[in-house]
Design an enzyme around this catalytic site. Sequence first.
Site: not given
Ligand code: IPE
Ligand code: IPE
Ligand code: MG
Length: 259
Positions: A24, A27, A37, A69, A71-73, A75, A198
């Site tokens: 994590d 970004g 990002r 994840s 859930e990342n879809w 974004r 988390r």
């Molecule tokens: C968890 O990170 C998912 C991955 C590392 C792929 P997120 O950045 O998506 O999680 P939240 O939204 O902060 O809980």
């Molecule tokens: C983790 O970094 C990578 C993915 C979830 C794909 P983030 O993209 O969640 O970065 P932050 O948490 O927004 O800084």
């Molecule tokens: Mg993140």
Amino acid sequence: MTRPNIERPDFGGPFPEHIAIIMDGNGRWAQAQGLRRVFGHRRGARTVREITTSCAEMGVKSLTLYAFSVENWKRPRREVLYLMRLLKRYLVQERPTLMRNGVRLRAIGRVDDLPEDSLRTLRETERVTGENEGMLLRLALSYGSRAELADALKGVARDAMAGLLDPDTIDEQTMRRYLYDPVTPDPDLMIRTAGEMRLSNFLLWQASYAELHVADVCWPDFDRAQLLKALESYARRTRKFGGLVDAVGPGGDDGERKG
Ligand code: IPE
Ligand code: IPE
Ligand code: MG
């Protein structure tokens, strides 16, 4: 056969066979330096290489990386597209490094949701590395633990209706057989970067007794020294799995155990 020379650090305690990492903070890392990002994701891919190599060299048996994840879809489309392109590039470019380190790559998650070309590349990298006998690298892609449990339940229900499974015999081992990867033992150590406390829907079933370690640095800054810190912390943990600390082995029970 490809396998690196194993050099396991010794912190005078247990060493995890299976490490899972929530990567994590890509970004935030980029934004902190005034970059977009996606630059963080690009740097994050470099960290994936470094940490995978370090773990293979240290003799970790399995490494599971939360890369994307379900859930990342949600974004922005541009970021998702960038991540999918990055994934495809990574899966091609890393093949020589994976082969050199004897790493076998497998994906877990709803991988059918990936763009067709990324999925094809993924399957090819799984095939090319399939015979390697060193570390197993599991990439969690379009992965969500609740989705995994729902998918598992679907399989259970289907088999029960087809008469292949007697509902009265369902236990934890049955459930495990319907997860994406029923074979790999549960993670011993779960690391999350960027200071977040988390699980974000990662391996909820499998991490029931994982030891947790949160690193304050963002994923692009997570290096071998950070990994060693996590391993050192793990070596100091006492794992009880609900039992007692100095549980007496077979044949002895003093009735006065601490823990
Ligand atoms: C968890 O990170 C998912 C991955 C590392 C792929 P997120 O950045 O998506 O999680 P939240 O939204 O902060 O809980
Ligand atoms: C983790 O970094 C990578 C993915 C979830 C794909 P983030 O993209 O969640 O970065 P932050 O948490 O927004 O800084
Ligand atoms: Mg993140």
